[in-house]
Scaffold this motif. Structure first.
Motif, PDB file in Angstrom:
ATOM      1  N   SER B 189     -41.679 -80.516 -16.084  1.00 50.35           N
ATOM      2  CA  SER B 189     -41.205 -81.884 -16.252  1.00 50.35           C
ATOM      3  C   SER B 189     -41.580 -82.457 -17.612  1.00 50.35           C
ATOM      4  O   SER B 189     -40.832 -83.240 -18.180  1.00 50.35           O
ATOM      5  N   ASP B 190     -42.719 -82.064 -18.182  1.00 50.28           N
ATOM      6  CA  ASP B 190     -43.092 -82.672 -19.479  1.00 50.28           C
ATOM      7  C   ASP B 190     -42.235 -82.150 -20.625  1.00 50.28           C
ATOM      8  O   ASP B 190     -42.214 -82.733 -21.689  1.00 50.28           O
ATOM      9  N   TYR B 191     -41.528 -81.033 -20.419  1.00 45.05           N
ATOM     10  CA  TYR B 191     -40.724 -80.502 -21.522  1.00 45.05           C
ATOM     11  C   TYR B 191     -39.586 -81.432 -21.875  1.00 45.05           C
ATOM     12  O   TYR B 191     -39.230 -81.576 -23.039  1.00 45.05           O
ATOM     13  N   LEU B 192     -39.011 -82.060 -20.854  1.00 42.45           N
ATOM     14  CA  LEU B 192     -37.930 -83.004 -21.129  1.00 42.45           C
ATOM     15  C   LEU B 192     -38.470 -84.120 -22.003  1.00 42.45           C
ATOM     16  O   LEU B 192     -37.815 -84.570 -22.946  1.00 42.45           O
ATOM     17  N   ALA B 193     -39.696 -84.550 -21.687  1.00 40.39           N
ATOM     18  CA  ALA B 193     -40.306 -85.633 -22.459  1.00 40.39           C
ATOM     19  C   ALA B 193     -40.396 -85.232 -23.929  1.00 40.39           C
ATOM     20  O   ALA B 193     -40.004 -85.990 -24.820  1.00 40.39           O
ATOM     21  N   ILE B 194     -40.892 -84.042 -24.185  1.00 43.24           N
ATOM     22  CA  ILE B 194     -41.092 -83.631 -25.567  1.00 43.24           C
ATOM     23  C   ILE B 194     -39.752 -83.423 -26.264  1.00 43.24           C
ATOM     24  O   ILE B 194     -39.574 -83.808 -27.420  1.00 43.24           O
ATOM     25  N   ALA B 195     -38.791 -82.857 -25.534  1.00 42.49           N
ATOM     26  CA  ALA B 195     -37.470 -82.641 -26.129  1.00 42.49           C
ATOM     27  C   ALA B 195     -36.800 -83.966 -26.462  1.00 42.49           C
ATOM     28  O   ALA B 195     -36.195 -84.121 -27.533  1.00 42.49           O
ATOM     29  N   THR B 196     -36.923 -84.955 -25.576  1.00 44.25           N
ATOM     30  CA  THR B 196     -36.282 -86.243 -25.860  1.00 44.25           C
ATOM     31  C   THR B 196     -36.990 -86.942 -27.008  1.00 44.25           C
ATOM     32  O   THR B 196     -36.344 -87.583 -27.837  1.00 44.25           O
ATOM     33  N   LEU B 197     -38.307 -86.799 -27.056  1.00 44.68           N
ATOM     34  CA  LEU B 197     -39.055 -87.359 -28.189  1.00 44.68           C
ATOM     35  C   LEU B 197     -38.501 -86.795 -29.488  1.00 44.68           C
ATOM     36  O   LEU B 197     -38.283 -87.523 -30.467  1.00 44.68           O
ATOM     37  N   GLY B 198     -38.250 -85.489 -29.495  1.00 42.98           N
ATOM     38  CA  GLY B 198     -37.737 -84.827 -30.687  1.00 42.98           C
ATOM     39  C   GLY B 198     -36.346 -85.307 -31.048  1.00 42.98           C
ATOM     40  O   GLY B 198     -36.084 -85.680 -32.194  1.00 42.98           O
ATOM     41  N   ILE B 199     -35.451 -85.332 -30.059  1.00 40.36           N
ATOM     42  CA  ILE B 199     -34.058 -85.669 -30.384  1.00 40.36           C
ATOM     43  C   ILE B 199     -33.975 -87.097 -30.898  1.00 40.36           C
ATOM     44  O   ILE B 199     -33.179 -87.396 -31.788  1.00 40.36           O
ATOM     45  N   SER B 200     -34.834 -87.979 -30.385  1.00 39.50           N
ATOM     46  CA  SER B 200     -34.714 -89.361 -30.841  1.00 39.50           C
ATOM     47  C   SER B 200     -35.142 -89.470 -32.307  1.00 39.50           C
ATOM     48  O   SER B 200     -34.533 -90.205 -33.079  1.00 39.50           O
ATOM     49  N   GLU B 201     -36.165 -88.702 -32.690  1.00 36.48           N
ATOM     50  CA  GLU B 201     -36.561 -88.708 -34.106  1.00 36.48           C
ATOM     51  C   GLU B 201     -35.425 -88.160 -34.968  1.00 36.48           C
ATOM     52  O   GLU B 201     -35.182 -88.644 -36.080  1.00 36.48           O
ATOM     53  N   ILE B 202     -34.735 -87.133 -34.450  1.00 33.52           N
ATOM     54  CA  ILE B 202     -33.673 -86.525 -35.247  1.00 33.52           C
ATOM     55  C   ILE B 202     -32.488 -87.471 -35.392  1.00 33.52           C
ATOM     56  O   ILE B 202     -31.916 -87.599 -36.472  1.00 33.52           O
ATOM     57  N   VAL B 203     -32.140 -88.141 -34.291  1.00 35.50           N
ATOM     58  CA  VAL B 203     -31.030 -89.092 -34.369  1.00 35.50           C
ATOM     59  C   VAL B 203     -31.307 -90.120 -35.466  1.00 35.50           C
ATOM     60  O   VAL B 203     -30.446 -90.420 -36.302  1.00 35.50           O
ATOM     61  N   ILE B 204     -32.542 -90.622 -35.478  1.00 32.31           N
ATOM     62  CA  ILE B 204     -32.879 -91.620 -36.490  1.00 32.31           C
ATOM     63  C   ILE B 204     -32.842 -91.002 -37.888  1.00 32.31           C
ATOM     64  O   ILE B 204     -32.346 -91.615 -38.839  1.00 32.31           O
TER      65      ILE B 204
END
Lengths: 337, 434, 236
Positions: B189-204
């Motif tokens: 379950s924590d992998y989704l957290a880390i992946a979403t953290l990453g994608i949001s930085e990339i979007v920005i």
């Protein structure tokens, strides 16, 4: 064709910075992996705790400088302030554990609840750091900034290309090495270290064997505090201190820990260097290196940069995605599913 | 509607507090708080769908809202023909080449048997694809960015009415969520957290860096608004007579009226979303989702494709966040990639969901109101607090100066403490799930 | 009547919900082997866990050498000289065999070398594999590590929860031989077994449990000879 110049240029702009950055990441990722294997949750407050630890060291440094105690043997004053930072952060993390995490352990909350609690701690830590430091950049590097400069190197070797070694980089690499060796010695050779590994392996059996879980947790936070303060201080000496940059380290640190295999210390280290070299390598302008390597007339006319530096997170993220897709347990088979 | 008298009471208190802000501080401030609360409520609703219905931990809310905001620029801004002529085709072609490179490497991966050859083949595809893409894309991008860079330098949008941007924002966010979810759901379950953290930085990072897309850090301003601006309202006779009745200045009245126009739109959207969300939650589908959340293993054993359900709810929830992001940009009339901060756009929403009551849509809405109100008001409160603390100190002392200037960070501290206290003492939130 | 070495006397209780054990008594004498057998769901493992303090008793008591230990935690019972080998997850998989043994002796502050030698004497294969991670060993070897780990505290009673679950018949015989050997050194053995016939063969005392109650209690040989027991529990 001047391979030697190419190598020097590569070392100066890519290899040495990546090695230093990788060492900083490794110390951070080790903390993440330790917390994960003992407390079993993803510690989101890691970056901000690192920032607070560094802030404490900076505070100590300013105090020492005001007292006129500076630059031991030409090294940064911050080194003298590290013990103070360590004390502050050990106390801070143990208090956070007592006030926040301990309760959720007792009621056997789901791991995500603990992650959520670490978000709360992240907010608080973040606020405290900014109360003291603001959001701007603070530079606290003093002492001899270079072990040798570009000019000294060129004069000494007679090469066209120069190379410098900054004290912060050298310090980072040496400290990281020493800390890693010490950590492995602790985990593999001491009773407390072994009890940590036992607890991480099989919690119930560790209890049966008379290992005190609260003690293991305390040791874990203490080690984490040491790793955090060192990583944060070295990063700050190397690149300057800005609280938000520390928050952003969260992603590469997690990527490193997952790539190596969550729960595997050796994996965290390997993962950290892979992430660092990938980030630097892909966002590095290779033009100079290739100018030296290619035969005359075939020199590249572009920057030879695969991605702009702004996208270094994209590199980390790509690594993360590849690991999740092909080998979610990481290189060294961490604890997964 | 599943609201008890107590819940209604909580909402009533909240609105009474807002009314007091209008009376004692200023009506504009109250309307501003109301509108941002409504947008936050929609974001919180989206997160609550993911967390409350399915236990998915998304820490990339910032990215999804930003993608939604991008949609506003791409839909509502007028196209810039010179830029299209300069490099529009090249950019489209470059993007297509980039996507085909990835697709080609996936095909190679799937078709070839695992071997050294396969690795080499994929590497070759990637290298050739990269070179082709950058050969086409690079010059086109430069050309576009060179077109009138002071005010344009990007391709512009479709020139459609801004309101269309809202659903499109949702679709954009859904697309990003689908990609992230496809990769990281079904694992820890924590992998989704880390992946979403990453994608949001990339979007920005993309928004900041790709100037041909939406001017990057140069910001796109003056985007068409769905509601009349205060300046357009001021000359209207009814606004002027209203100002007279209320005893306010005309400009103040106009900005309150304009703000309330947004409020009406936002309340309309929020009402539809809540209605849908409540219906879904109480449908067999919602019961199944909660059953999966509470016991994933037995749900799997019963033959439910848990990962697919999770992907679905993750995409839906993110789409709602994207919608809210689009609404926010169209209210501000500008897209400013530099202003997206994870603490504000991701973690604050989480505080709202937890404080409000995860799993309860009304709870998420109330949480959004309470927390946004605190977020706005803690700063002056913090300054006031610091003034008291420092009142004994000599004027002009460094420490006093420092403490006063740091008052803004009190809000982070307060939010953290609020979150921790709720988790510890009222983990089910203000309006618990039922 | 003299006190048995270890006795769970008239135990009644369960895991919070309905009672699983009903007035159940299990005892073992010094240096003897006591075996608990019975059909699935009879509460065999529960009875053993009750003796070890892993569930709360509503009624009854547990006494070790005459001392009432009903209120002690499992950890405290380990300190009192009870060793326990769980049925599953009974080793530290990423640690070496030797480290597993060291962890077994975690509560001891004296020199553990001699005890470790004794374990290696008992299970020579572990000496050869002492540097290897326990998780990489075969099923039978892992059970040996698990038993060895529990022996490291120099317990006076060793409790084994289905030690032969999932191992081949040859390994099972081997393990039983070792268990007899352990008992000969004066350590009492209390074990739960699925393979009732073989277990009763080596048992000094056998307990047949049905639905949390004592159904038959006798010496191992007598139970094996009892036609009722044979018919109902040993498959004829």
């Amino acid at each position: 064709m001047e391979p030697l110049n190419a190598l020097v240029s590569l070392s100066n702009f890519m290899l040495i910075p990546a090695l230093a950055y990788g060492s900083q990441l490794a110390l951070g990722a080790l903390g993440i992996t330790l917390i994960f294997s003992i407390l079993r949750f993803a510690h989101f407050a890691h970056g901000d705790t690192m920032a607070l630890g560094t802030a404490a060291v900076i505070g100590g440094t300013l105090f020492l400088q005001a007292q006129g105690i500076t630059e031991p043997f030409g090294l940064p004053t911050a080194l003298l302030a590290i013990p103070f930072g360590l004390l502050v952060m050990i106390a801070y993390l143990l208090t956070a554990d007592k006030l926040v995490y301990k309760y959720f352990r007792k009621v056997k909350a789901k791991p995500l609840t603990l992650v959520m609690a670490s978000l709360g701690v992240m907010f608080v830590t973040n606020g405290i750091t900014r109360l003291f430091m603001g959001v701007g950049e603070t530079r606290f590097e003093d002492g001899n900034r270079f072990l040798f400069t570009v000019r000294e190197f060129r004069d000494f070797t007679g090469l066209a290309e120069g190379m410098a070694l900054r004290s912060a980089q050298a310090l980072t690499i040496i400290t990281a090495l020493v800390v890693m060796v010490a950590l492995f010695w602790f985990l593999n050779r001491t009773r407390s270290g072994k009890s940590m590994r036992a607890y991480s392996d099989n919690e119930d059996l560790a209890l049966l064997s008379g290992i005190n879980p609260e003690r293991v947790v305390m040791i874990t936070w203490t080690i984490t505090a040491i790793l955090l303060v060192l990583a944060g201080t070295l990063y700050g000496l190397d690149k300057g201190f800005r609280p938000f940059n520390y928050f952003q380290l969260l992603l590469p640190m997690f990527a490193a820990a997952i790539l190596g295999g969550l729960g595997s210390p050796i994996g965290a280290i390997v993962g950290a260097y892979v992430v660092a070299f990938a980030e630097m390598g892909i966002t590095y302008a290779w033009r100079r290196v290739f100018t030296y390597l290619m035969p005359e007339g075939l020199e590249p006319n572009s920057m030879m940069q695969l991605l702009p530096v702004d996208y270094k997170f994209a590199v980390t993220f790509a690594i993360l995605v590849i690991v999740l897709l092909f080998r979610p347990t990481g290189i060294f088979k961490g604890k997964v599913l | 509607m599943s609201l008890t008298a107590r819940d209604l009471g909580l909402f009533a208190i909240m609105f009474a507090v807002l009314a007091m802000v209008a009376m004692f501080q200023s009506p504009q401030l109250a309307v501003t708080i109301l509108n941002m609360s409504l947008i936050s409520a929609i974001m919180a609703l989206g997160v609550n769908m993911q967390w409350g219905y399915a236990g998915l931990f998304n820490v990339g809310i910032m990215g999804f809202t930003a993608v939604g905001g991008l949609a506003v620029v791409l839909i509502a801004q007028p196209p810039i023909p010179e830029a299209w002529a300069a490099g529009g085709l090249g950019i489209l072609l470059g993007l297509m080449l980039g996507v085909s490179t990835i697709l080609a490497s996936v095909i190679v991966y799937k078709r070839m048997t695992p071997s050294k050859m396969r690795g080499l083949a994929i590497f070759a595809v990637l290298v050739v694809g990269y070179l082709l893409t950058s050969y086409v894309f690079g010059p086109a991008k430069q050309a576009v960015q060179a077109v009138n860079p002071a005010s344009e330098g990007y391709l512009g949008g479709a020139g459609l009415p801004v309101i269309f941007a809202w659903p499109v924002g949702a679709v954009f966010a859904a697309g990003v969520a689908w990609m992230v979810g496809k990769v990281s759901l079904g694992l820890r379950s924590d992998y989704l957290a880390i992946a979403t953290l990453g994608i949001s930085e990339i979007v920005i990072a993309v928004l900041k860096h790709e100037r041909w897309l939406a001017r990057g850090v140069n910001n796109v301003t003056g985007i068409d608004r769905p509601v009349a601006r205060p300046i357009e309202l001021q000359p209207l006779p009814w606004v002027q007579s209203l100002a007279e009745t209320l005893g306010w200045s005309v400009s103040q009245t106009a900005s309150v009226v304009s703000g309330l126009g947004y409020s009406a739109l936002f309340i309309f959207v929020l009402a539809i979303l809540i209605w849908l969300a409540e219906r879904a939650l109480n449908s067999p589908w919602g019961r199944m989702m909660r059953a999966i959340r509470d016991n994933e293993i037995s749900a799997r054993a019963m033959g439910k494709d848990v990962t697919r359900r999770h992907l679905m709810i993750f995409v839906l929830g993110s789409a709602v966040c994207g919608l809210a992001g689009a609404m926010m940009v169209s209210m501000d009339g500008q897209l400013t990639p530099g202003s997206y901060e994870p603490l504000r756009f991701t973690f604050l929403i989480w505080v709202m969901v937890i404080v409000g009551g995860s799993g309860n849509n009304w709870g998420a809405v109330l949480g959004a109101f309470v927390i946004w109100f605190l977020w706005v008001q803690v700063e002056p409160a913090g300054r006031w607090f610091m003034e008291i603390v420092t009142s004994g100190m000599a004027d002009g002392s460094d420490l006093k100066q420092h403490l006063l200037s740091s008052a803004a960070y009190m809000r982070l501290l307060t939010m953290g403490v609020a979150l921790l206290l709720m988790l510890r003492f009222a983990p089910r939130g203000l309006i618990p799930e039922r | 009547m003299t006190q048995p070495f270890l006795i769970g006397d008239s135990m009644t209780g369960g895991y919070g919900g309905a009672d699983i054990l009903h007035n159940c008594t299990i005892a073992v004498e010094k240096g003897e082997i006591a075996v608990i057998v019975g059909p699935n769901g009879a509460g065999k493992s529960t009875a053993m866990k009750a003796v070890f303090g892993m569930l709360k008793l509503r009624e009854g008591s547990v006494r070790l050498q005459g001392e009432d230990i009903t209120g002690l935690t499992p950890q405290a019972r380990v300190r009192k000289g009870m060793g326990f080998v769980p049925q599953t997850s009974n080793i530290f998989p990423s640690m070496s065999v030797e480290e597993n043994l060291e962890m077994g002796a975690f509560i001891r502050r004296d020199e553990i070398r001699a005890t470790m030698e004794q374990v290696y004497e008992l299970f020579p294969i572990l000496r050869d594999k002492r540097r290897q991670a326990a998780g990489e060993l075969s099923g039978g070897q892992r059970q040996q590590v698990a038993v060895g780990r529990a022996l490291m505290t120099k317990p006076s009673v060793l409790m084994l929860d289905e030690p032969t679950a999932g191992v081949s018949p040859i390994v099972m015989d081997e393990l039983f031989d070792r268990i007899i050997e352990i008992a000969r050194t004066g350590i009492s053995i209390l074990m739960v077994e699925q393979n009732a016939r073989q277990a009763l063969n080596i048992a000094d005392k056998g307990y047949v449990l049905v639905q949390g109650e004592n159904r038959y209690t006798d010496t191992g040989q007598a139970l094996l000879a009892d036609p009722e027991v044979r018919k109902s529990f040993l498959g004829g």
